[in-house]
Design a protein around this motif. Structure first.
Motif, PDB file in Angstrom:
ATOM      1  N   GLU A   1       0.832  -1.204   0.000  1.00  0.00           N
ATOM      2  CA  GLU A   1       0.000   0.000   0.000  1.00  0.00           C
ATOM      3  C   GLU A   1       0.869   1.257   0.000  1.00  0.00           C
ATOM      4  OE1 GLU A   1      -2.281  -0.438   3.538  1.00  0.00           O
ATOM      5  OE2 GLU A   1      -3.484  -2.108   2.775  1.00  0.00           O
TER       6      GLU A   1
ATOM      7  N   ASN B   1       1.164   3.887   1.695  1.00  0.00           N
ATOM      8  CA  ASN B   1       0.873   4.581   2.953  1.00  0.00           C
ATOM      9  C   ASN B   1       2.027   4.334   3.913  1.00  0.00           C
ATOM     10  OD1 ASN B   1       0.488   1.909   3.618  1.00  0.00           O
ATOM     11  ND2 ASN B   1      -1.690   2.090   4.082  1.00  0.00           N
TER      12      ASN B   1
ATOM     13  N   SER C   1      -1.908   7.776   6.235  1.00  0.00           N
ATOM     14  CA  SER C   1      -1.614   8.133   4.849  1.00  0.00           C
ATOM     15  C   SER C   1      -0.149   8.503   4.662  1.00  0.00           C
ATOM     16  CB  SER C   1      -2.507   9.298   4.397  1.00  0.00           C
ATOM     17  OG  SER C   1      -2.291  10.440   5.223  1.00  0.00           O
ATOM     18  N   ASN C   2       0.492   8.943   5.764  1.00  0.00           N
ATOM     19  CA  ASN C   2       1.922   9.249   5.730  1.00  0.00           C
ATOM     20  C   ASN C   2       2.504   8.909   7.101  1.00  0.00           C
ATOM     21  OD1 ASN C   2       1.457  11.565   7.491  1.00  0.00           O
ATOM     22  ND2 ASN C   2       0.704  12.624   5.676  1.00  0.00           N
TER      23      ASN C   2
ATOM     24  N   GLU D   1       1.110  10.917  10.202  1.00  0.00           N
ATOM     25  CA  GLU D   1      -0.232  10.505  10.587  1.00  0.00           C
ATOM     26  C   GLU D   1      -0.203   9.130  11.250  1.00  0.00           C
ATOM     27  OE1 GLU D   1      -3.929   9.034   8.013  1.00  0.00           O
ATOM     28  OE2 GLU D   1      -3.669  11.224   7.866  1.00  0.00           O
TER      29      GLU D   1
END
Length: 461
Positions: free
Chosen positions: A193, A195, A258-259, A262
């Motif tokens: 993913e 992310n 998402s990063n 986060e």
């Protein structure tokens, strides 16, 4: 061997020591004591019956996990561990107090280098020796100034590396395992993913030395039904009372985002859902995430400076406008020009007086020399100040242009802080005349320093 070896140096128990059989020794005395700890005092048990002495390398450590079927190797996502027990990378080595994935320091260039010189080369060499490997290879890398170096191999998933890598894998892990066994890994499109994930280890206070066990754990139910949040059991035990602590590292709390920022925030939020009596954790897991923001700010600055090197001296910051007080500098220049006019007028009058025999030759020579000296100083100051006013305006304009090109808010914030606080507030502000304007000599010194600073930045690109 140690008597002539370069310090620091690394002593490593050659047997299995649960990831903790390493001592980093800064001096010869520490190294000798380390040998005694490992081989005589048996600090790591029978693992220290044989010891390896290794070169000490510096750089960022990155972990890369891989699947291997004997001939094909497929790389998983990178990860970065935190080995020391306490915040700020202090305390004893542990099996790992937290991790994050992907590592922002494992760049495309690093990946290409490792794929060419390390990953496939390792698999090919084992096959060539008649010992083809099937399973998981953990590459412990150090990103040194001379390029990536292999610190260690492990024939297993890393802990807590697996906790941040596997939740991001899109493939069914059973399909990948079977491909490794069947020798068909080349047919697997391994995907992850786009992310990030962060794991924070909840440990028993006192780990990795002495700690108490049997403490009741509460709050595990808070993870039920929460997508992207995981709690991995390490040192736990199921009893009639419930789940209790049964080791140094108790749980691994993992969260996705998402990063990296986060994901880190989510992971630390999730650590609050769990309680036990002697719960301990590091509070700076992922600190490298902040460091890379600063590094990215510099990289962006280097790039912009490199693109405009002809104007590199004109690079400071738009906030310098107020600090340098352009209007005040201009006023100061007017006062210098007025002083020069007065000195020139006095020198002309002095010349008229000697011509009219209204002053002796000795008095004339003394006064004339004094006026010329003051005039030369004023002229020099005028030139310097004129150049300073022109240059500072150019600097301000150029820096406004550069800063306007920065789009990332974090980069912008770090850019402002580093340049404004370090250069403007510490070097320029306070070095002023009583009227608040900037000392031109100081300003020229600063500008020369800026020129050197920019040259150094360019060398770092």
């Amino acid at each position: 061997y140690l008597e002539t070896a370069k310090m620091p140096i690394v002593l490593k128990a050659d047997g299995l020591a649960l990831g903790k059989g390493v001592l980093i020794c800064n001096t010869l005395e520490e190294a000798k004591a380390g040998v005694k700890e490992i081989m005589e005092d048996k600090k790591f048990g029978t693992a220290g019956n044989t010891m390896v002495i290794e070169e000490f390398m510096t750089g960022r450590e990155v972990s890369v996990l891989s699947f291997v079927d004997g001939k094909t190797i497929k790389i998983m996502s990178s990860a970065q561990d935190h080995k020391r027990a306490k915040d700020g990378d202090q305390g004893l080595n542990t099996g790992g107090m937290g991790n994050f994935s992907p590592s922002p320091f494992y760049t495309k260039e690093v990946d290409e280098f490792c794929k060419k010189y390390i990953y496939q080369a390792t698999v090919d060499a084992m096959a060539a020796e008649g010992r083809p490997f099937t399973g998981v290879i953990f590459f412990g890398l150090m990103l040194t100034a001379d390029g990536p170096r292999v610190l260690e191999y492990n024939a297993r998933f890393g802990d807590p590396e697996a906790q941040v890598v596997l939740p991001r894998m899109k493939n069914d892990i059973i399909d990948v395992f079977e491909a490794c066994i069947d020798g068909t890994l080349d047919q697997i499109d391994l995907q992850f993913e786009d992310n990030a994930a962060v794991c924070v280890v909840l440990a028993s206070d006192g780990y990795p030395k002495s700690y108490e066990k049997g403490k009741l754990i509460t709050g595990l139910e808070n993870f039920e039904g929460k997508d992207g949040y995981y709690v991995f059991h390490a040192g736990t035990k199921l009893t009639d009372e419930g789940i209790v602590t049964n080791g140094g590292r108790v749980l691994g709390v993992t969260a996705k985002g998402s990063n990296l920022k986060e994901a880190r925030a989510n992971a630390y939020k999730a650590t609050e859902w769990i309680s036990f009596e002697n719960k301990y954790m590091r509070h700076d897991i992922g600190k490298a995430i902040d460091e890379v923001i600063i590094e990215n700010a510099f990289v962006e600055m280097f790039r912009l400076l490199a693109e405009n090197f002809d104007d590199v001296l004109e690079s400071v910051l738009m906030s310098v406008e107020e600090a340098l007080s352009t209007d005040g500098s201009a006023d100061k220049l007017k006062r210098i020009e007025k002083e020069i006019y007065n000195l020139e007028t006095r020198r002309k009058k002095l010349t008229d007086m000697i011509l009219d025999d209204k002053i002796t030759k000795e008095a004339y020579d003394e006064k004339y020399e004094d006026l010329c000296r003051k005039l030369a100083k004023a002229e020099s100051e005028k030139q310097m100040f004129s150049d300073s006013v022109i240059t500072q305006n150019a600097i301000i304009k150029r820096m406004q242009e550069i800063r306007s090109q920065l789009t990332n808010a974090d980069v912008m914030e770090q850019f402002d802080r580093i340049v404004f606080e370090s250069i403007v507030e510490k070097i320029i502000v306070g070095e002023t005349y009583e009227d608040g304007t900037v000392d031109p000599y100081k300003l020229t010194f600063v500008l020369k320093g800026m020129d050197n600073w920019c040259n150094e930045l360019l060398l770092l690109i």
